[in-house]
Design an enzyme around this catalytic site. Structure first.
Site, PDB file in Angstrom:
ATOM      1  N   CYS A   1       0.851  -1.194   0.000  1.00  0.00           N
ATOM      2  CA  CYS A   1       0.000   0.000   0.000  1.00  0.00           C
ATOM      3  C   CYS A   1       0.881   1.237   0.000  1.00  0.00           C
ATOM      4  O   CYS A   1       1.843   1.307   0.763  1.00  0.00           O
ATOM      5  CB  CYS A   1      -0.894  -0.021   1.237  1.00  0.00           C
ATOM      6  SG  CYS A   1      -2.009   1.394   1.324  1.00  0.00           S
TER       7      CYS A   1
ATOM      8  N   HIS B   1      -8.837  -3.677  -2.823  1.00  0.00           N
ATOM      9  CA  HIS B   1      -7.923  -2.922  -1.964  1.00  0.00           C
ATOM     10  C   HIS B   1      -8.325  -1.440  -1.921  1.00  0.00           C
ATOM     11  O   HIS B   1      -8.405  -0.845  -0.836  1.00  0.00           O
ATOM     12  CB  HIS B   1      -6.493  -3.092  -2.515  1.00  0.00           C
ATOM     13  CG  HIS B   1      -5.444  -2.329  -1.776  1.00  0.00           C
ATOM     14  ND1 HIS B   1      -4.408  -2.939  -1.108  1.00  0.00           N
ATOM     15  CD2 HIS B   1      -5.242  -0.992  -1.613  1.00  0.00           C
ATOM     16  CE1 HIS B   1      -3.630  -2.020  -0.562  1.00  0.00           C
ATOM     17  NE2 HIS B   1      -4.114  -0.829  -0.858  1.00  0.00           N
ATOM     18  N   GLU B   2      -8.593  -0.869  -3.102  1.00  0.00           N
ATOM     19  CA  GLU B   2      -8.939   0.555  -3.152  1.00  0.00           C
ATOM     20  C   GLU B   2     -10.309   0.818  -2.529  1.00  0.00           C
ATOM     21  O   GLU B   2     -10.497   1.826  -1.839  1.00  0.00           O
ATOM     22  CB  GLU B   2      -8.902   1.075  -4.599  1.00  0.00           C
ATOM     23  CG  GLU B   2      -7.561   0.923  -5.302  1.00  0.00           C
ATOM     24  CD  GLU B   2      -6.382   1.463  -4.512  1.00  0.00           C
ATOM     25  OE1 GLU B   2      -6.549   2.439  -3.756  1.00  0.00           O
ATOM     26  OE2 GLU B   2      -5.280   0.895  -4.645  1.00  0.00           O
TER      27      GLU B   2
ATOM     28  N   HIS C   1     -10.122   1.266   1.064  1.00  0.00           N
ATOM     29  CA  HIS C   1      -9.655   2.584   1.509  1.00  0.00           C
ATOM     30  C   HIS C   1     -10.815   3.555   1.714  1.00  0.00           C
ATOM     31  O   HIS C   1     -10.708   4.484   2.513  1.00  0.00           O
ATOM     32  CB  HIS C   1      -8.679   3.180   0.486  1.00  0.00           C
ATOM     33  CG  HIS C   1      -7.263   2.713   0.651  1.00  0.00           C
ATOM     34  ND1 HIS C   1      -6.567   2.825   1.839  1.00  0.00           N
ATOM     35  CD2 HIS C   1      -6.401   2.166  -0.240  1.00  0.00           C
ATOM     36  CE1 HIS C   1      -5.341   2.344   1.672  1.00  0.00           C
ATOM     37  NE2 HIS C   1      -5.207   1.927   0.426  1.00  0.00           N
TER      38      HIS C   1
HETATM   39 NI    NI Z   1      -3.487   1.092  -0.341  1.00  0.00          NI
END
Ligand code: NI
Length: 189
Positions: free
Chosen positions: A103, A145-146, A149
């Site tokens: 990340c 993953h995004e 966030h």
């Molecule tokens: Ni990340």
């Protein structure tokens, strides 16, 4: 377009749920500039994805490179960059797949993370048009993953076993068989 600073773990934006963007605002200059800045910042950092909270902006928006395989660096520079606003992520069936992630907000660390093998992503594109994509393989991983966030979640939270956590140099030396050619690192977003 300016490259913006990427905030790191400990910044509250990484642990706060992002807010939906008013669809009427998609065409505003500041929103379009934000998307351009995210793309430039991702390229500058050699990542394959970047979410608005990673530059301290609490809006539901992220960008990513449409790459399908972590171990195919040839594919990365050719991959188009995509944008989604106010995304909804629908997991598709299939056994979880474990692979390496890193990340840009947690520099230099890599870890094994199980993810869904395929997802359906709904949202708006940067023109404000509805989009719906079925994504598989590594691109599905990047998007998961995004998307995390936007909900204050980082990949460390998704690791069932922290013993795979490794610094990048040691990871490259001992743990991965991926090409270490210069350019975008397909593990970080
Ligand atoms: Ni990340």
């Amino acid at each position: 377009m300016p490259v913006r600073p990427i905030v790191r773990l400990g910044h509250p934006a990484l642990r706060t749920a992002a807010e939906a963007l008013d669809p009427q605002r998609v065409h505003d200059d500041d929103v379009q500039a934000l998307i351009d800045d995210l793309i430039d910042t991702m390229h500058d950092a050699n990542g394959v994805g970047l979410a608005a909270p990673q530059i301290g902006i609490g809006l539901q928006l992220f960008i990513w490179r449409a790459i399908t395989a972590r171990t195919d660096p040839e594919a990365v520079p050719e991959a188009p960059v995509r944008t989604v606003i106010n995304p909804m992520l629908e997991p598709l069936s299939g056994a979880l797949v474990t692979d390496w992630e890193g990340c840009l907000s947690i520099p230099d660390l890599r870890g094994l993370v199980p993810r869904r093998p395929a997802v359906r992503l709904h949202g708006l594109d940067r023109r404000g048009e509805p989009m719906a994509l079925t994504l598989e393989d590594y691109e599905a991983r990047i998007v998961q993953h995004e998307y995390d966030h936007l909900n204050g979640i980082v990949f460390l939270d998704r690791m069932p076993d922290l013993r795979s956590l490794a610094f990048r140099d040691e990871w490259q030396a001992y743990l991965t068989v991926a090409d270490d050619a210069p350019g975008p690192d397909p593990t970080v977003g």
